[in-house]
Enzyme design. Structure first.
Site, PDB file in Angstrom:
ATOM      1  CG  ASN A   1      -0.949  -0.685   7.091  1.00 47.19           C
ATOM      2  OD1 ASN A   1      -0.059  -1.502   7.299  1.00 47.19           O
ATOM      3  ND2 ASN A   1      -1.971  -0.520   7.911  1.00 47.19           N
TER       4      ASN A   1
ATOM      5  N   GLY B   1       2.202 -14.191   5.494  1.00 49.13           N
ATOM      6  CA  GLY B   1       1.432 -13.685   6.630  1.00 49.13           C
ATOM      7  C   GLY B   1       2.243 -13.625   7.924  1.00 49.13           C
TER       8      GLY B   1
ATOM      9  NE  ARG C   1      -2.036  -2.315   3.209  1.00 45.83           N
ATOM     10  CZ  ARG C   1      -2.457  -2.789   4.381  1.00 45.83           C
ATOM     11  NH1 ARG C   1      -3.596  -2.350   4.881  1.00 45.83           N
ATOM     12  NH2 ARG C   1      -1.744  -3.667   5.062  1.00 45.83           N
TER      13      ARG C   1
ATOM     14  CG  ASP D   1       3.413  -2.089  10.023  1.00 43.46           C
ATOM     15  OD1 ASP D   1       3.366  -2.618  11.154  1.00 43.46           O
ATOM     16  OD2 ASP D   1       2.555  -2.286   9.147  1.00 43.46           O
TER      17      ASP D   1
HETATM   18  C1  UD1 Z   1      -1.586  -6.553  11.536  1.00 40.13           C
HETATM   19  C2  UD1 Z   1      -2.475  -7.434  12.396  1.00 40.13           C
HETATM   20  C3  UD1 Z   1      -3.702  -6.611  12.846  1.00 40.13           C
HETATM   21  C4  UD1 Z   1      -3.234  -5.390  13.603  1.00 40.13           C
HETATM   22  C5  UD1 Z   1      -2.244  -4.567  12.773  1.00 40.13           C
HETATM   23  C6  UD1 Z   1      -1.603  -3.506  13.623  1.00 40.13           C
HETATM   24  C7  UD1 Z   1      -2.226  -9.711  11.549  1.00 40.13           C
HETATM   25  C8  UD1 Z   1      -2.848 -10.807  10.748  1.00 40.13           C
HETATM   26  N1  UD1 Z   1      -2.907  -8.572  11.623  1.00 40.13           N
HETATM   27  O1  UD1 Z   1      -2.323  -6.224  10.364  1.00 40.13           O
HETATM   28  O2  UD1 Z   1      -4.526  -7.409  13.699  1.00 40.13           O
HETATM   29  O3  UD1 Z   1      -4.339  -4.580  13.956  1.00 40.13           O
HETATM   30  O4  UD1 Z   1      -1.172  -5.414  12.284  1.00 40.13           O
HETATM   31  O5  UD1 Z   1      -0.803  -2.632  12.901  1.00 40.13           O
HETATM   32  O6  UD1 Z   1      -1.164  -9.913  12.094  1.00 40.13           O
HETATM   33  N2  UD1 Z   1       5.001  -9.162   7.841  1.00 40.13           N
HETATM   34  C9  UD1 Z   1       5.975 -10.118   7.707  1.00 40.13           C
HETATM   35  N3  UD1 Z   1       5.699 -11.233   6.938  1.00 40.13           N
HETATM   36  C10 UD1 Z   1       4.515 -11.389   6.302  1.00 40.13           C
HETATM   37  C11 UD1 Z   1       3.518 -10.392   6.451  1.00 40.13           C
HETATM   38  C12 UD1 Z   1       3.786  -9.291   7.227  1.00 40.13           C
HETATM   39  O7  UD1 Z   1       7.051 -10.014   8.259  1.00 40.13           O
HETATM   40  O8  UD1 Z   1       4.353 -12.410   5.639  1.00 40.13           O
HETATM   41  C13 UD1 Z   1       5.301  -7.967   8.658  1.00 40.13           C
HETATM   42  C14 UD1 Z   1       5.185  -6.670   7.887  1.00 40.13           C
HETATM   43  O9  UD1 Z   1       6.447  -6.295   7.323  1.00 40.13           O
HETATM   44  C15 UD1 Z   1       4.725  -5.694   8.963  1.00 40.13           C
HETATM   45  C16 UD1 Z   1       3.995  -6.553   9.963  1.00 40.13           C
HETATM   46  O10 UD1 Z   1       4.353  -7.887   9.700  1.00 40.13           O
HETATM   47  O11 UD1 Z   1       5.827  -5.062   9.601  1.00 40.13           O
HETATM   48  C17 UD1 Z   1       2.474  -6.385   9.887  1.00 40.13           C
HETATM   49  O12 UD1 Z   1       2.046  -6.758   8.589  1.00 40.13           O
HETATM   50  P1  UD1 Z   1       0.844  -6.016   7.847  1.00 40.13           P
HETATM   51  O13 UD1 Z   1       0.607  -6.719   6.564  1.00 40.13           O
HETATM   52  O14 UD1 Z   1       1.083  -4.570   7.817  1.00 40.13           O
HETATM   53  O15 UD1 Z   1      -0.371  -6.351   8.839  1.00 40.13           O
HETATM   54  P2  UD1 Z   1      -1.710  -5.518   9.029  1.00 40.13           P
HETATM   55  O16 UD1 Z   1      -2.630  -5.817   7.918  1.00 40.13           O
HETATM   56  O17 UD1 Z   1      -1.402  -4.117   9.313  1.00 40.13           O
HETATM   57 CA    CA Z   2       0.374  -2.947   9.213  1.00 42.75          CA
END
Ligand code: UD1
Ligand code: CA
Length: 452
Positions: A224, A78, A14, A103
């Protein structure tokens, strides 16, 4: 025993950026640096960073931080999948695991310490941080009873209309009992709207699961997209300005000024509108900065005044006056009480105390003794097209308007350079140097007649 894992493998779709999201800068530091810094004080035994998207670039950006273990998540399926990657490196670990989203950069150290305390005093399997947000769009919703026991977290996109009305939001910050989490991690499924493994699903599998609500909801702002990035920047800038105002700095128009974490001010500094401080900008007591100045990685001595000017990687001693419209470039070093005026550029040069460069000059690769007076339009010609050369001007010397000093060149002390001179040879102390055509005057000159 405490291990900290930061989730930083995601792409950050995003953001629409070539830069991995966790490397986006916020008030001069990247998101991931900020997140790591927020738990330094806890002195964890292990610090793990989960990297994936542009892993090398993320690792390189943190090469200066000792004791970080990089764990590769490939592909990125995820947040649950990300934490599954810890099963191998933490195989024999028998303590608590603090999980931080890469983040979520505004968390305060005390908040994390408080979360850990609560987790340990409750003997919980997991304790997560929550906040009540006015607009929780996009965040996971936390379902909990009045005693703080959590039954489930449901992602925004997986929520029913009714579930979306719950504004208790998941911050993405968790304390887990690692052996208990490790036991349920393999049971995660991709049965959700994104088809990913969600870390949040482990919460319903663990007991007791508790939450701690933060008082300042700003702390859990996740980034995001660029709008959220700008909102977090605004929060950090506000925190920094408030801190320095409490320390005795006047900001005439605070909202128009930006600071970095490493900016510092003495007492009774006045910052006029539209000033920006970056990197390690160290401002002494009683300075007046602005309006309209940029100070980047520079030290400014007490009582200096800087108006509409740019100062980068430079050192300015006390009682100097800079500007309007001056540029001090890297390696400019000004002694006490120097005066640098309009349209003057100084680079990699040392000016001893009391020098004046008041108008329209370029001084580069030069050394000026005390009280040198550089006349309007004086240029040190330091570059022969291939190499840079030095100019040395002894104490008490004066250059006339529009002089060009072709380097390498040394002028002794108390030299006077006549206006309009181009000097290519050294000048001994006490001399007058002239390097220009002699003035020719033809009396009773008849201009040529106009041609028909
Ligand atoms: C996530 C939470 C959500 C919470 C929010 C807070 C989950 C499923 N959801 O959602 O409940 O309210 O954060 O900000 O956890 N990442 C990885 N590997 C992956 C995917 C993501 O390392 O495969 C890392 C990303 O770099 C990021 C963090 O995990 O730093 C969160 O990922 P993101 O996709 O932003 O999650 P949200 O949709 O914001
Ligand atoms: Ca996030």
């Amino acid at each position: 025993m405490l291990a900290v894992a930061v989730l930083a493998a995601g792409k950050g779709t995003r953001m629409k950026s070539d830069l991995p999201k966790v490397l986006q800068p916020l008030a001069g530091a990247t998101l991931v640096e900020r997140v790591l810094a927020s738990c330094d004080q806890l002195k964890p035994e292990r610090k793990l960073l989960i990297v994936g998207h542009q892993a090398e670039r993320v690792e390189q950006s943190l090469a200066h931080r000792p004791g970080l273990e990089f764990v590769l998540q490939q592909p990125q399926n995820g947040t649950g999948h990300a934490v599954q990657q810890l099963l191998v490196p933490l195989k024999d670990f028998n303590g608590d695991l603090l999980v931080l989203n890469g983040d979520v950069p505004l968390l305060r150290e005390q908040t994390i310490a408080h979360l850990l305390e609560r987790h340990r005093s409750c003997g919980a399997a997991v304790t997560l941080l929550t906040a009540r947000l006015a607009d929780p769009t996009g965040y996971g919703r936390v379902f909990a009873d009045s005693d703080g026991a959590v039954s489930a977290i449901v992602e925004h996109r997986d929520c029913s209309e009714e579930q979306r009305n719950n504004n208790l939001t998941n911050a993405g910050i968790y304390c887990f009992n690692w052996p208990k989490l490790a036991a349920v991690l393999p049971q995660l499924s991709t049965d959700n709207d994104q088809g990913e493994l969600y870390l949040t699903d482990t919460v319903a599998m663990l007991s007791p699961a508790m939450h701690l609500e933060v008082a300042d909801a700003d702390e859990i702002n996740g980034i995001n997209d660029r709008l959220q990035l700008s909102q977090c920047e605004a929060v950090i800038q506000d925190r920094l300005r408030r801190h320095w105002m409490a320390e005795g700095v006047t900001f005439v128009d605070p909202a128009s000024c930006t600071l970095s974490d490493a900016t510092s001010f003495g007492r009774d500094v006045v910052v006029e509108p539209q000033c920006h401080f970056r990197g390690e900008a160290v401002i002494g007591d009683g300075c007046r900065i602005g309006p309209g100045s940029l100070i980047d990685n520079s030290r400014i001595g007490d009582r200096a005044e800087i108006i509409y000017s740019v100062v980068r990687e430079a050192v300015v001693a006390r009682d100097c006056a800079i500007g309007p419209y001056a540029q001090l470039r890297p390696g400019a070093e000004l002694g006490e009480g120097c005066r640098v005026g309009n349209f003057v550029e100084i680079k990699k040069s040392q000016l001893a105390a009391g020098c004046k460069v008041n108008h329209l000059s370029y001084i580069g690769d030069s050394e000026l003794g005390e009280n040198v007076n550089v006349g309007a339009g004086t240029i040190t010609a330091n570059y022969d097209g291939v190499n840079k050369h030095r100019t040395v001007i002894g104490a008490g010397s004066k250059t006339g308007a529009n002089s060009v000093l072709v380097a390498p060149i040394t002028l002794g002390t108390n030299v006077t350079v006549g206006a309009g001179s181009t000097l290519t040879k050294d000048v001994v102390s006490g001399a007058l140097a002239l390097g220009r055509a002699k003035q020719l005057v033809k009396e009773h000159w008849q201009p040529p007649a106009a041609q028909s």
